[in-house]
Design an enzyme around this catalytic site. Structure first.
Site, short mmCIF file in Angstrom:
data_model
loop_
_atom_site.label_atom_id
_atom_site.label_comp_id
_atom_site.label_asym_id
_atom_site.label_seq_id
_atom_site.Cartn_x
_atom_site.Cartn_y
_atom_site.Cartn_z
CG ASP A 24 -9.44 2.14 -0.48
OD1 ASP A 24 -8.88 1.07 -0.79
OD2 ASP A 24 -8.94 2.97 0.29
CG ASP B 106 -2.27 0.60 0.99
OD1 ASP B 106 -2.36 1.49 0.13
OD2 ASP B 106 -3.24 0.20 1.67
#
Ligand code: GLA
Length: 690
Positions: free
Chosen positions: A490, A431
């Site tokens: 997301d 990430d």
């Protein structure tokens, strides 16, 4: 003066160059459909784009090469150092400017898929420092390219298309986020009037780079128009000592004579031909983030793994929250040791359990980041990527580590290596949750991160890595040289996902797009959707789930449907992850339709998703609408079947008995399949077998 005209060709694309002789650099006369043999000599006289357009070539747009040597030699005049090397599909040009002390090697390659790959390498051959301000890869586009299309977006709504007139002047998309960005251009495309998914000529460029970058489309009144881009360099960022080189990212150029579908097809085939493209069946994923967030508990996670295995999950990914001090997003980043309070026996019991169930184990990292509240920051505040003595503003309570600092690099490599080897980790979700601000060099940072990924892959050849960046903020062909999947967004809201996946798919094939089924009430948008809609959406990517399967609203019934869906995905993923993506042009923006057709045209899956209510001028149900399905073999006859959805089921076959229907590809593309309008936020999946 010796002149030479030469066309590089591949897969219906031609790139015609004139080498003017007298030491001048090649000029590109044409990039587009293959002009065929025997380009007439008269083409010598046509206006053309120099390989590296700069002021002395009469180019008034952004110069392809700019820089200076201590305030001098800002304008470089390159002359050939040796003969241009030309083959059927490549051109290599070596040139230099003796007085400025600069040499450039350019390679232009037409791949078997008809994509042009271009890059330049600049060497400082003079005394002292040469500062590079810009080095761009550009190709000409013709005067009938009059419209432009690119992407913008934001967190949880990436890849929103924007369209406009490609008029005179410079259309410049600059990125200074230090990562590719939620609002990244992705592809900058120009095309003929009204070009669409299925029609018109389109020319597209993509800069394969995860740091600061720019895409440009420029049309000057006294020159041919130019499309391309490169890395965006901040002042003083690349200062070359004598003998040092700077290499641009690879810039990809695709042309299509059949709308955006032709661009998709070329880019997907190119990406699939890469040596590092994942070739094993893409495993069904369960990601724990929206299931448990930071609430890590061994027994709960084992129960989740048991349920996941029961529905057919093949890869279990433990997300954020497993390492020291990480009880929330305000602490712990950088402390890549398993947290002893939450995991008193380490992660082994969970990893063993997951492996014992026959699933792979994945683990979340955010290696480039550090929380001020961490042991790492307390020990090495100087490892932060920042100007001396000045910390940039925090974002999500975190700073960026300078990965080009050898000590920081060695620490990250050692920690990740130790965890991967001792635990037997199969997969990393990598990430990167903030933009980079006020960095000394995003250029060095980006190269260091690529090197770290490369080294980990060399150490663990079977390890797969996902590129995540607060969802889809690092989606580009630079990071994908080292990673195997992107976290597309997301948001797991299927309504938003339909658009996000459709447009991210302009560049990437479905097998690289992470797509998860979330809960009934989506966490980010709070929208409530039915499970069919969520499953039909996630089917067309690298599919997975991201919700607490042990506490589904619909309990066993929902688990049953998920199990059916997983079985469908497994049965069809060979087609889903190899076929040609087809996007029909719809007059009605309330629906999203796309399909995947096998390369021999014998097998296809199409998705019809009704996003909102139908427009006011369309008849209400039960009047059918006609779903025109292009891209099939016109002369073959197909059996058409609804293999998934819609929600509530039943009424499609009841109203329109498809079971015995046989449709030719021609009839499907022209008349269209009669289907009932679905309710808003519902979807069905059709299978067509020749
Ligand atoms: C980012 C990612 C999410 C999740 C969280 C964890 O937002 O995009 O998927 O991993 O970080 O903090």
């Amino acid at each position: 003066m010796v002149q030479q005209i030469h066309t590089l060709t591949a897969d219906g694309v031609g790139l015609t160059v004139v080498v003017p002789g007298g030491g001048r650099l090649p000029r590109i006369v044409h990039w587009g459909a293959d002009p065929g043999p025997g380009v007439p000599d008269a083409a010598y006289g046509l206006s053309a784009l120099p390989l590296l357009p700069v002021q002395h070539e009469g180019w008034a747009g952004r110069p392809a090469l700019s820089g200076d040597r201590d305030g001098r030699w800002q304008h470089v005049r390159l002359r050939l150092s040796e003969d241009v090397v030309l083959t059927d599909t490549t051109m290599v040009v070596r040139a230099h400017d003796e007085e400025a002390g600069v040499a450039v090697e350019s390679t232009v390659e037409l791949t078997p898929q008809g994509v042009v790959r271009m890059r330049h390498t600049l060497t400082n051959n003079g005394p002292g420092v040469w500062s590079v301000a810009g080095l761009r890869c550009l190709l000409p586009v013709p005067d009938n390219a009059v419209e432009k299309l690119d992407m913008t977006g934001r967190w949880s709504l990436e890849r929103a298309p924007q369209r406009g007139v490609f008029g005179f002047g410079s259309h410049v998309r600059e990125n200074r986020r230090g990562r590719t960005g939620h609002d990244s251009t992705l592809l900058l495309s120009v095309g003929t009037q009204g070009f669409s998914h299925r029609a018109g000529q389109v020319w597209s460029a993509h800069v394969g780079w995860s740091g600061n970058h720019e895409h440009t489309a420029e049309r000057m009144p006294d020159s041919v128009a130019a499309l391309g881009g490169g890395e965006l360099l901040e002042p003083g960022e690349v200062r070359l000592a004598p003998g040092e080189t700077y290499r641009t990212p690879t810039v990809y150029f695709a042309h299509s004579g059949e709308g955006l579908d032709g661009i998709r097809d070329r880019m997907h085939r190119l990406i699939r031909a890469r040596a590092n493209h994942p070739r094993t069946p893409r495993p069904v994923v369960l990601n724990t983030w929206e299931a448990v967030y930071f609430q890590h508990d061994l027994e709960k996670l084992k129960e989740l793994a048991d349920t996941a295995a029961r529905v057919g999950v093949e890869r279990f990914v433990l997300d954020d929250g497993w390492f020291r001090h990480r009880r929330h997003d305000r602490a712990g980043l950088g402390d890549w040791f398993v947290d002893e309070t939450v995991w008193p026996n380490g992660l082994e019991p969970l990893v063993k359990h997951v492996h014992g169930l026959g699933m792979q184990f994945g683990l979340w990292f955010e290696p480039e980041m550090v929380n001020p509240d961490s042991d790492l920051f307390r020990a090495h505040p100087d490892w932060v990527l920042a100007m001396p003595g000045r910390l940039p503003a925090e974002f999500r309570n975190q700073h960026v580590l300078d990965v080009s600092n050898p000590d920081a690099y060695a620490y990250l490599l050692a920690r990740i290596t130790e965890l991967v080897s001792s635990l037997g980790i199969d997969y990393i979700k990598w990430d990167h949750n903030r933009d980079i601000h006020e960095a000394t060099s995003v250029h060095r940072q980006t190269l260091a991160v690529y090197e770290l990924l490369r080294e980990l892959k060399a150490r663990f050849p079977a390890l797969e890595i996902e590129s995540c960046s607060s969802g889809g903020a690092r989606v580009d062909l630079g990071i994908l040289e080292h990673t195997d999947r992107v976290w597309t967004s997301d948001t797991n809201d299927p309504i938003d996902r339909q658009q996000i996946q459709l447009w991210t798919g302009l560049l990437l094939p479905p097998e690289l797009l992470g797509a998860h089924v979330g809960p009934t009430r989506t966490h980010i948008t709070k929208r409530v959707t039915n499970l069919h809609m969520r499953c039909a959406t996630a089917l067309f990517g690298h599919a997975g789930m991201e919700t607490d399967l042990t506490e589904l609203d619909g309990g066993e019934e929902e688990l049953g449907l998920l199990t059916e869906w997983v079985a469908l995905y497994k049965a069809k993923r060979a087609l889903l992850h190899s076929g040609r993506v087809v996007v029909p042009d719809l007059a009605d923006p309330s629906a999203v339709v796309h399909g995947i057709v096998s390369h021999d045209s014998t097998h296809a899956l199409f998705s019809y998703a009704q996003i909102t209510s139908t427009p006011a001028n369309t008849p209400l149900r039960p009047d059918p609408f006609r779903l025109r399905l292009p891209g099939l073999d016109p002369d073959r006859s197909y059996r058409v079947e609804v293999v998934f959805g819609p929600h509530g089921g039943g009424h499609v076959p009841a109203a329109f008995d498809l079971a015995d229907a046989r449709w030719t590809g021609r009839a499907l593309a022209t008349i269209g399949l009669p289907l009932p309008r679905l309710n808003p936020a519902d979807a069905l999946v059709l299978e067509l077998v020749a």
